[in-house]
Design a protein around this motif. Structure first.
Motif, PDB file in Angstrom:
ATOM      1  N   UNK A   1     -21.686 -40.357  -9.220  1.00 40.36           N
ATOM      2  CA  UNK A   1     -21.495 -39.343 -10.059  1.00 40.36           C
ATOM      3  C   UNK A   1     -21.311 -39.935 -11.502  1.00 40.36           C
ATOM      4  N   UNK A   2     -21.998 -40.781 -11.760  1.00 38.46           N
ATOM      5  CA  UNK A   2     -22.686 -41.343 -12.976  1.00 38.46           C
ATOM      6  C   UNK A   2     -21.713 -42.285 -13.809  1.00 38.46           C
ATOM      7  N   UNK A   3     -20.962 -42.968 -12.516  1.00 36.23           N
ATOM      8  CA  UNK A   3     -20.027 -44.339 -13.003  1.00 36.23           C
ATOM      9  C   UNK A   3     -20.777 -45.086 -13.220  1.00 36.23           C
ATOM     10  N   UNK A   4     -20.533 -46.051 -14.016  1.00 36.82           N
ATOM     11  CA  UNK A   4     -21.287 -47.414 -13.876  1.00 36.82           C
ATOM     12  C   UNK A   4     -20.703 -47.956 -13.488  1.00 36.82           C
ATOM     13  N   UNK A   5     -21.383 -49.028 -12.403  1.00 37.04           N
ATOM     14  CA  UNK A   5     -20.705 -49.940 -11.304  1.00 37.04           C
ATOM     15  C   UNK A   5     -20.597 -51.358 -11.537  1.00 37.04           C
ATOM     16  N   UNK A   6     -21.287 -51.546 -12.066  1.00 35.08           N
ATOM     17  CA  UNK A   6     -22.753 -52.915 -12.959  1.00 35.08           C
ATOM     18  C   UNK A   6     -22.995 -52.899 -13.819  1.00 35.08           C
ATOM     19  N   UNK A   7     -22.718 -54.109 -14.836  1.00 35.70           N
ATOM     20  CA  UNK A   7     -23.915 -53.820 -16.023  1.00 35.70           C
ATOM     21  C   UNK A   7     -23.972 -55.854 -16.346  1.00 35.70           C
TER      22      UNK A   7
END
Length: 199
Positions: free
Chosen positions: A192-198
């Motif tokens: 969905x385009x959500x950031x799950x890791x950075x």
């Protein structure tokens, strides 16, 4: 024309003819002040009459699978075109140069595969290498849907440098970037385009 220039031209023509190629110059010839002839296009065809290479100063038609599609169906701006064709005459890539950019593309049998491009306007510019998903090779070109990018490597004066790896639907899943302020970041995204890791 000097003697060594004549030999080079004759040698090139002999090589093309020995390989079964014929050079065809298109458009009316016009001599300029230096005596050289100017033409709008330059085409090389094989013994069967199939186009193998085209240089044109206008947007040319597209030849794929034995069919010729009108020039207005070709993507890209008006400019200078160099088109490469395979042994069956189908387009397999090309180079286009316009006043605001230039690009090189290599094709699958029925769609673009790789595009390397540069664009500029004033003090702003961008450069990109893009690799696209391969469509079903059995589909005729007019039935091929828009293929999503799988890999994008680029730079722009506004956004900095980036590498985007996308899934089979073209959704970015891993993004590496160094923004215009020189801040580096690595992001992993869900479908969905959500950031799950950075990082």
């Amino acid at each position: 024309m000097e003697q060594h220039d004549r030999r080079a031209v004759l040698g090139t023509a002999a090589t093309l003819l020995a390989g079964g190629m014929t050079v065809l110059a298109g458009g009316p010839a016009q001599a300029d002040a230096s005596g050289e002839q100017a033409r709008e296009s330059f085409r090389v065809v094989d013994r069967r009459g199939r186009q193998r290479f085209l240089a044109s100063s206008t947007k040319p038609p597209v030849i794929i699978g034995g069919r010729t599609y009108p020039a207005d169906q070709r993507q890209g701006p008006e400019g200078t075109y160099l088109i490469f064709n395979d042994g069956d005459g189908s387009e397999k890539g090309g180079i286009v140069a316009s006043s605001a950019g230039a690009s090189l593309s290599l094709d699958y049998g029925n769609a673009q595969a790789i595009t390397m491009a540069a664009r500029w306007e004033g003090v702003h510019g961008a450069a990109m290498l893009e690799m696209k998903h391969m469509p079903d090779p059995a589909l005729p070109v007019e039935q091929v849907p828009a293929m999503p990018p799988r890999v994008q490597l680029g730079y722009s004066t506004a956004e900095g440098a980036f590498l985007v790896l996308s899934d089979s639907r073209g959704r970015p899943r891993i993004v590496l970037e160094i923004d215009a302020d020189d801040t580096p970041v690595i992001k992993v995204l869900d479908p969905e385009g959500n950031v799950t890791g950075r990082l």
